[in-house]
Design an enzyme around this catalytic site. Structure first.
Site, mmCIF file in Angstrom:
data_model
loop_
_atom_site.group_PDB
_atom_site.id
_atom_site.type_symbol
_atom_site.label_atom_id
_atom_site.label_comp_id
_atom_site.label_asym_id
_atom_site.label_seq_id
_atom_site.Cartn_x
_atom_site.Cartn_y
_atom_site.Cartn_z
ATOM 1 N N LYS A 5 -5.937 -4.849 1.812
ATOM 2 C CA LYS A 5 -6.952 -4.533 0.801
ATOM 3 C C LYS A 5 -8.302 -5.177 1.096
ATOM 4 O O LYS A 5 -9.291 -4.884 0.438
ATOM 5 C CB LYS A 5 -6.472 -4.974 -0.587
ATOM 6 C CG LYS A 5 -5.291 -4.181 -1.085
ATOM 7 C CD LYS A 5 -4.872 -4.632 -2.468
ATOM 8 C CE LYS A 5 -3.687 -3.821 -2.948
ATOM 9 N NZ LYS A 5 -3.251 -4.241 -4.280
ATOM 10 N N CYS A 6 -8.349 -6.056 2.086
ATOM 11 C CA CYS A 6 -9.568 -6.807 2.420
ATOM 12 C C CYS A 6 -10.310 -6.114 3.561
ATOM 13 O O CYS A 6 -9.751 -5.910 4.642
ATOM 14 C CB CYS A 6 -9.176 -8.225 2.821
ATOM 15 S SG CYS A 6 -10.521 -9.202 3.511
ATOM 16 N N SER A 7 -11.577 -5.777 3.338
ATOM 17 C CA SER A 7 -12.346 -5.081 4.372
ATOM 18 C C SER A 7 -12.564 -5.951 5.606
ATOM 19 O O SER A 7 -12.532 -5.457 6.734
ATOM 20 C CB SER A 7 -13.678 -4.582 3.823
ATOM 21 O OG SER A 7 -14.495 -5.659 3.418
ATOM 22 N N ARG B 211 -9.364 -5.791 7.540
ATOM 23 C CA ARG B 211 -9.212 -4.480 8.183
ATOM 24 C C ARG B 211 -10.112 -4.350 9.407
ATOM 25 O O ARG B 211 -9.707 -3.820 10.446
ATOM 26 C CB ARG B 211 -9.504 -3.344 7.198
ATOM 27 C CG ARG B 211 -8.450 -3.176 6.115
ATOM 28 C CD ARG B 211 -8.624 -1.873 5.335
ATOM 29 N NE ARG B 211 -9.966 -1.668 4.819
ATOM 30 C CZ ARG B 211 -10.393 -2.043 3.618
ATOM 31 N NH1 ARG B 211 -9.561 -2.673 2.791
ATOM 32 N NH2 ARG B 211 -11.627 -1.788 3.228
#
Length: 112
Positions: A10-12, A15
């Site tokens: 969920k963390c950019s 990612r």
């Protein structure tokens, strides 16, 4: 080269770091969703040591409950992280060249 990323999908930032690892030729990647499979206390302590940071540096300060730990010692912070892995800042990446808390993202290149 083997690499492990302690990842939160969920963390950019996590990612983007994962994408760098996936796009790097010769990297044999292990992805650990640390919220579902948290590291042990010993693993986490070792990662921080390899990265040259304290547990306080590895604390996700925006996480709920983190503010109560800002004056705590490393042992108390590690205990809290093990009890609630959301307190671990991400992403952490480890290779044979060491470990990094990849904030900023480009710091992953230091260990590739």
């Amino acid at each position: 080269m083997k690499a492990t990323i302690w990842h939160n999908p969920k963390c950019s930032t996590s990612r983007k770091t994962l994408a760098i690892l996936e796009e790097t030729t010769g990297v044999e990647l292990t992805v650990v969703n640390y919220l579902k499979a948290p590291p042990t206390r010993e693993t986490l302590k070792g990662l921080f040591a390899q990265a040259g940071i304290s547990a306080k540096d590895g604390l996700r300060k925006r996480a709920e409950g983190a503010s109560a730990l800002l004056d705590a010692d490393d042992d108390a912070i590690l205990d809290a992280m093990i009890a609630d892995p959301v307190l671990i800042e991400r992403p952490l990446v480890q290779t044979e060249k060491g470990a990094r808390l990849c904030r900023p993202i480009d710091s992953v290149h230091e260990i590739l």
